[in-house]
Design a protein around this motif. Structure first.
Motif, PDB file in Angstrom:
ATOM      1  N   THR A 440      48.470 102.481 -11.191  1.00 38.82           N
ATOM      2  CA  THR A 440      48.595 102.004  -9.813  1.00 38.82           C
ATOM      3  C   THR A 440      48.562 103.179  -8.848  1.00 38.82           C
ATOM      4  OG1 THR A 440      51.021 102.135  -9.834  1.00 38.82           O
ATOM      5  CG2 THR A 440      50.027 100.048 -10.552  1.00 38.82           C
ATOM      6  N   THR A 441      48.246 102.880  -7.568  1.00 36.95           N
ATOM      7  CA  THR A 441      48.395 103.845  -6.483  1.00 36.95           C
ATOM      8  C   THR A 441      49.372 103.232  -5.478  1.00 36.95           C
ATOM      9  OG1 THR A 441      46.551 102.944  -5.196  1.00 36.95           O
ATOM     10  CG2 THR A 441      46.028 104.622  -6.839  1.00 36.95           C
ATOM     11  N   ASP A 442      49.374 103.714  -4.236  1.00 37.53           N
ATOM     12  CA  ASP A 442      50.319 103.208  -3.253  1.00 37.53           C
ATOM     13  C   ASP A 442      50.173 101.710  -3.011  1.00 37.53           C
ATOM     14  OD1 ASP A 442      51.403 105.676  -2.956  1.00 37.53           O
ATOM     15  OD2 ASP A 442      50.232 106.210  -1.186  1.00 37.53           O
ATOM     16  N   ALA A 443      48.968 101.192  -3.049  1.00 41.76           N
ATOM     17  CA  ALA A 443      48.772  99.765  -2.790  1.00 41.76           C
ATOM     18  C   ALA A 443      47.732  99.143  -3.700  1.00 41.76           C
ATOM     19  CB  ALA A 443      48.377  99.550  -1.321  1.00 41.76           C
ATOM     20  N   HIS A 444      47.224  99.905  -4.671  1.00 39.99           N
ATOM     21  CA  HIS A 444      46.141  99.429  -5.531  1.00 39.99           C
ATOM     22  C   HIS A 444      46.590  99.338  -6.983  1.00 39.99           C
ATOM     23  CE1 HIS A 444      43.167 101.312  -2.401  1.00 39.99           C
ATOM     24  NE2 HIS A 444      43.793 100.252  -1.943  1.00 39.99           N
ATOM     25  N   VAL A 445      45.890  98.511  -7.715  1.00 39.07           N
ATOM     26  CA  VAL A 445      46.159  98.323  -9.139  1.00 39.07           C
ATOM     27  C   VAL A 445      44.864  98.515  -9.905  1.00 39.07           C
ATOM     28  CG1 VAL A 445      46.896  96.682 -10.896  1.00 39.07           C
ATOM     29  CG2 VAL A 445      48.015  96.699  -8.658  1.00 39.07           C
ATOM     30  N   ALA A 467      39.538  97.764  -9.508  1.00 41.77           N
ATOM     31  CA  ALA A 467      40.588  98.156  -8.582  1.00 41.77           C
ATOM     32  C   ALA A 467      40.912  96.927  -7.745  1.00 41.77           C
ATOM     33  CB  ALA A 467      40.144  99.317  -7.692  1.00 41.77           C
ATOM     34  N   LEU A 468      42.185  96.541  -7.715  1.00 45.07           N
ATOM     35  CA  LEU A 468      42.623  95.338  -7.008  1.00 45.07           C
ATOM     36  C   LEU A 468      43.677  95.709  -5.971  1.00 45.07           C
ATOM     37  CD1 LEU A 468      43.233  93.039 -10.125  1.00 45.07           C
ATOM     38  CD2 LEU A 468      41.122  93.238  -8.789  1.00 45.07           C
ATOM     39  N   ALA A 469      43.713  94.933  -4.876  1.00 50.69           N
ATOM     40  CA  ALA A 469      44.781  95.087  -3.894  1.00 50.69           C
ATOM     41  C   ALA A 469      46.049  94.473  -4.461  1.00 50.69           C
ATOM     42  CB  ALA A 469      44.399  94.408  -2.583  1.00 50.69           C
ATOM     43  N   ALA A 470      47.147  95.221  -4.464  1.00 57.43           N
ATOM     44  CA  ALA A 470      48.365  94.751  -5.114  1.00 57.43           C
ATOM     45  C   ALA A 470      48.936  93.507  -4.456  1.00 57.43           C
ATOM     46  CB  ALA A 470      49.414  95.870  -5.102  1.00 57.43           C
ATOM     47  N   ASP A 471      48.796  93.377  -3.128  1.00 58.85           N
ATOM     48  CA  ASP A 471      49.432  92.244  -2.455  1.00 58.85           C
ATOM     49  C   ASP A 471      48.631  90.952  -2.552  1.00 58.85           C
ATOM     50  OD1 ASP A 471      47.406  93.268  -0.912  1.00 58.85           O
ATOM     51  OD2 ASP A 471      48.510  93.159   0.984  1.00 58.85           O
ATOM     52  N   THR A 472      47.313  91.058  -2.657  1.00 59.26           N
ATOM     53  CA  THR A 472      46.480  89.844  -2.641  1.00 59.26           C
ATOM     54  C   THR A 472      45.670  89.627  -3.904  1.00 59.26           C
ATOM     55  OG1 THR A 472      44.585  90.993  -1.660  1.00 59.26           O
ATOM     56  CG2 THR A 472      46.250  90.084  -0.143  1.00 59.26           C
ATOM     57  N   GLY A 473      45.507  90.663  -4.720  1.00 57.69           N
ATOM     58  CA  GLY A 473      44.645  90.557  -5.889  1.00 57.69           C
ATOM     59  C   GLY A 473      43.173  90.691  -5.562  1.00 57.69           C
ATOM     60  N   LYS A 474      42.852  90.976  -4.292  1.00 58.04           N
ATOM     61  CA  LYS A 474      41.459  91.102  -3.868  1.00 58.04           C
ATOM     62  C   LYS A 474      40.768  92.253  -4.607  1.00 58.04           C
ATOM     63  CE  LYS A 474      38.615  92.153   0.193  1.00 58.04           C
ATOM     64  NZ  LYS A 474      38.631  92.506   1.639  1.00 58.04           N
ATOM     65  N   GLU A 475      39.556  91.998  -5.043  1.00 57.47           N
ATOM     66  CA  GLU A 475      38.781  93.026  -5.727  1.00 57.47           C
ATOM     67  C   GLU A 475      38.306  94.070  -4.725  1.00 57.47           C
ATOM     68  OE1 GLU A 475      34.356  93.301  -7.596  1.00 57.47           O
ATOM     69  OE2 GLU A 475      35.576  91.602  -8.275  1.00 57.47           O
ATOM     70  N   LEU A 476      38.607  95.319  -4.989  1.00 58.89           N
ATOM     71  CA  LEU A 476      38.176  96.420  -4.142  1.00 58.89           C
ATOM     72  C   LEU A 476      36.901  97.059  -4.682  1.00 58.89           C
ATOM     73  CD1 LEU A 476      41.712  97.995  -3.597  1.00 58.89           C
ATOM     74  CD2 LEU A 476      40.500  96.385  -2.118  1.00 58.89           C
ATOM     75  N   ASP A 519      35.831 107.038  -9.327  1.00 56.48           N
ATOM     76  CA  ASP A 519      36.420 107.430  -8.051  1.00 56.48           C
ATOM     77  C   ASP A 519      37.415 106.392  -7.548  1.00 56.48           C
ATOM     78  OD1 ASP A 519      36.191 107.367  -4.829  1.00 56.48           O
ATOM     79  OD2 ASP A 519      35.943 109.401  -5.573  1.00 56.48           O
ATOM     80  N   ALA A 520      38.559 106.848  -7.053  1.00 54.52           N
ATOM     81  CA  ALA A 520      39.616 105.945  -6.609  1.00 54.52           C
ATOM     82  C   ALA A 520      39.177 105.048  -5.462  1.00 54.52           C
ATOM     83  CB  ALA A 520      40.848 106.755  -6.190  1.00 54.52           C
ATOM     84  N   GLU A 521      38.327 105.539  -4.578  1.00 52.42           N
ATOM     85  CA  GLU A 521      37.936 104.767  -3.402  1.00 52.42           C
ATOM     86  C   GLU A 521      36.746 103.866  -3.658  1.00 52.42           C
ATOM     87  OE1 GLU A 521      39.712 104.646  -0.660  1.00 52.42           O
ATOM     88  OE2 GLU A 521      41.118 106.051  -1.578  1.00 52.42           O
ATOM     89  N   THR A 522      35.810 104.314  -4.471  1.00 48.20           N
ATOM     90  CA  THR A 522      34.549 103.577  -4.622  1.00 48.20           C
ATOM     91  C   THR A 522      34.284 103.060  -6.031  1.00 48.20           C
ATOM     92  OG1 THR A 522      33.275 105.572  -5.162  1.00 48.20           O
ATOM     93  CG2 THR A 522      33.555 105.035  -2.825  1.00 48.20           C
ATOM     94  N   GLY A 523      34.926 103.636  -7.019  1.00 43.92           N
ATOM     95  CA  GLY A 523      34.633 103.275  -8.401  1.00 43.92           C
ATOM     96  C   GLY A 523      33.424 103.993  -8.971  1.00 43.92           C
TER      97      GLY A 523
END
Length: 749
Positions: A440-445, A467-476, A519-523
């Motif tokens: 995990t990161t600050d807000a990502h899983v 990479a998913l948003a921790a609060d919504t599960g949205k795919e990043l 990459d953490a931001e883009t994959g």
């Protein structure tokens, strides 16, 4: 220093020639004996002459100094504790004390530091063998003689065997010089033993290397707090000396080396400079003792972050108040502390329980279960299993396992707001993975998706990291890591993937024979490299992370016969190349990192201790274990302690710095999983949710909770261990049963 009119012409028949210095307790003169030998005579100030307790302490100082060999101290020539002004004469040692030398000339060089460390270790060995504890080792009490350092001033020393009965150091009395005192001198003065001098030695060496103490602070209160519970500031200490200083500065007295052990380590524990490390040149003194043998496929917990909220309750506040009081008094007096602390344990009730709580906003006790992924009833091994692991991210508790890529519970009330399956299209023919969080990161899983099944052409395997948003599960973002029969499942519990601030490091390619950074931001794949090869075949490698760094741990010649060797490489996140590589004997497994050193345990060998690698100097040491441990024990590194656990509930706490057993206990928890710990307690849980809290200092079971497998498990015999626990302040989250979690306030156990 010029003599004053009020200074005596002679003391005890010895002619006074000069004044060497003065302090809060007395004046030190340079004198001559009848034969012309130069002496240093300490004469007590007149105001202390009528203090019976002070005279008793002075007699003890004389006695202690006489017991210790003159090779490491200033030998006592004469003394009179019953004189109108008590005095003691010792041989005069030419040269400056360490504090004066460092102030005038700056820090010592690395070779001189090593000589100082060895000299002081020899001196303490001699002092402790004489049954004496110095209790005030500091730069001003170390004389730099031509033939090595000498320890002086036994004014607050005592006989080690009379620790508890010493009337001059009963509870409420704190003695020493705060920046160089040990934690127990603040917290429990009546229990101070030889280990306190070792802690002070570590502080003295750090001062000699940096011109500042490792716990220095402008605030006397902060100095005391740092000594009791803070991490030492060791920036500037040469790499080759760091391992030895850290061994001295262990908070728990039993975790520190003895003077004898330190001397051996200084002689055999590493070279003066850090060339590429080999075990033969970096090991501690050889002693064949059974070592850790965790199963290779068992997840071993890294230390959790230090708690950020108030911890420890009334007892801790009392100790720190006492420590702060001692420090303040010492600063005001500018001399050795002899302070009575007039506080009882109940004199300061502190803030209310509500104010002391450290719980997520809106928290209340809850227990809930995640929804089963669609089609899981047809998936072998997924329909009736526990969550494999959880992590707290912002206000979310994100878990994985039981066929779930990830699912979210609210930290405060347990609401399950989203979930994603590992296999997006279960059809009954797949043997789909259970699922596990990569990180995990600050807000990502970071998690993974698996498509495994049979086709007309044969088996089909395809793996994707998400990479998913921790609060919504949205795919990043999503990135495929391999498709093919030999592709690697990016499962962190199997050592095939790990998360670092730069992204996800995972095995990659259709053959799983590469490792890459997503990459953490883009994959995007930022780089990829082939796995190392052994002499005849690819090495057996695992990806692990510790302290935000990724490591490639490869076993070459994997064998239970002990012929294996392991390479540990720190991966450069910018290029993927090894920043450094250290080789060790055996099949090593990385448990985690503590205090700047990696801690590893051997997978098979029972005659090998814990392996330590300093990440700065790459110095490797093998810390022998003080006592054998059962072969079926698993190993976990949590908050700087290695816990060896057994399915029956047995727990042994071991210091990785020394290999010493801190305590041994039984949690009474069956199939206990990876523990977690606060500053005061360590927690264990079973697959059914049975919970035990043990005191981190003693191993005493202080609280238990019964199991609550209301998740409907019908196949519990297949479960080998409990799931890892998550501690957020005072809220403990316990996975149990089938996809279930409950939470409890640890103060109410």
């Amino acid at each position: 220093m010029a003599l004053r009119d009020s200074d005596p012409v002679e003391v005890g028949g010895y002619r006074i020639e000069d004044r060497l210095g003065a302090g809060g307790m007395g004046v030190v003169y340079l004198a001559r004996s009848a034969s012309g030998r130069r002496l240093a005579i300490k004469v007590v100030h007149g105001q202390y002459a009528d203090d019976d307790e002070f005279r008793a302490r002075f007699r003890r100082e004389v006695s202690a100094a006489r017991q210790v060999s003159g090779a490491f101290t200033a030998p006592v020539v004469d003394a009179d504790a019953d004189a109108s002004r008590p005095w003691m004469a010792t041989l005069y040692i030419p040269g400056a004390d360490l504090g004066t030398h460092v102030r005038e000339h700056g820090p010592l060089s690395a070779p001189r530091l090593r000589e100082l460390a060895a000299g002081l270790a020899e001196a303490l060995r001699d002092i402790h063998r004489a049954g004496v504890v110095h209790r005030d080792l500091k730069p001003a009490n170390v004389m730099l003689a031509e033939d090595g350092p000498r320890v002086i001033d036994f004014g607050i020393s005592r006989a080690a065997e009379f620790a508890a009965a010493d009337v001059l150091t009963q509870t409420g009395r704190v003695m020493g010089t705060p920046p160089f005192m040990s934690p127990e001198q603040f917290a429990s003065p009546q229990d101070v033993g030889p280990a306190a001098d070792i802690f002070s030695l570590g502080s003295v060496l750090a001062y000699a290397a940096t011109r500042r103490g490792p716990f220095d602070s402008p605030s006397p209160y902060e100095t005391a707090v740092r000594v009791v519970e803070g991490e030492p500031a060791l920036a500037g200490v040469p790499d080759e000396l760091l391992p030895f200083v850290r061994l001295c500065l262990e908070k728990h007295p039993k975790s520190r080396v003895t003077a004898d052990e330190l001397l051996t380590l200084l002689r055999d524990g590493g070279p003066a400079a850090p060339p590429p490390a080999t075990e033969e040149s970096r090991t501690a003194p050889p002693r064949r003792v059974p070592a850790a043998t965790p199963p290779r496929d068992t997840p071993l917990a890294d230390p959790p972050p230090e708690p950020t909220g108030p911890r420890g309750g009334r007892r801790r506040r009392y100790l720190l108040t006492a420590a702060a009081g001692a420090a303040v008094a010492a600063v005001l007096a500018a001399t050795t502390v002899v302070l009575t602390v007039a506080l009882s344990r109940d004199s300061d009730p502190g803030p209310s329980a509500a104010a002391r709580s450290d719980l997520p906003d809106g928290w209340k006790p809850w227990a809930t279960a995640a929804k089963a992924p669609k089609g899981s009833e047809r998936l072998l091994g997924s329909a009736d299993s526990a969550l494999a692991g959880c992590a707290a991210v912002d206000t979310s508790l994100v878990c994985a396992g039981s066929g779930l890529m990830a699912t979210r519970f609210d930290l405060a009330d347990g609401r399950a707001t989203w979930g994603r399956p590992v296999d997006p299209t279960p059809d009954g023919s797949s043997g789909s993975s259970e699922g596990a969080l990569i990180g995990t990161t600050d807000a990502h899983v970071y998690a993974y998706e698996a498509e495994e099944g049979e086709t007309a052409a044969g088996p089909r395997f395809s793996y994707t990291v998400y990479a998913l948003a921790a609060d919504t599960g949205k795919e990043l973002w999503r990135t495929g890591t391999g498709t093919g029969e030999s592709a690697s499942l990016p499962d962190s519990t199997q050592g095939a993937a790990t998360a670092v601030p730069e992204g996800v490091v995972t095995f990659y390619g259709s053959q799983g024979d590469q490792y890459a950074l997503l990459d953490a931001e883009t994959g995007d794949v930022r780089w990829k490299h082939p796995k190392p090869h052994g002499p005849k075949a690819p090495a057996d490698c695992l990806l692990r992370s510790a302290a935000d760094h990724a490591y490639l741990v490869c076993v070459i010649g994997l064998s239970e016969r002990g012929a294996s060797r392991t390479t540990v490489s720190q991966i450069d996140p910018a290029t993927g190349k090894a920043r450094w590589t250290v080789e060790a004997k055996g099949a090593q497994y990385l448990l985690g990192q503590h205090d700047g050193r990696l801690v590893l345990a051997d997978t098979f060998a029972t005659d090998r201790g814990l392996t330590m690698i300093d990440v700065s100097s790459r110095v490797l040491t093998v810390r022998r274990l003080a006592q054998p441990r059962p072969e079926d024990a698993q190993a976990y590194l949590v908050r700087g302690t290695v816990y060896f656990t057994r399915d029956s509930g047995g727990v042994r706490a071991v210091s990785p710095r020394t290999g010493r057993t801190l305590w041994e206990s039984n949690s009474s928890v069956e199939k206990q999983g990876p523990p977690t710990a606060s500053a005061t307690q360590v927690y264990f849980a079973s697959p059914s949710g049975r919970l035990a809290a043990l005191d981190v200092s003693t191993g005493e079971v202080v609280a238990t909770r019964p199991g609550r497998d209301d998740g409907g498990r019908s196949d519990s015999l297949l479960v080998t261990t409990g799931a890892p626990l998550v501690l957020v302040g005072d809220a403990l989250y316990v996975p149990y049963g089938v996809r279930s979690v409950y939470t409890v306030d640890v103060r109410d156990l």
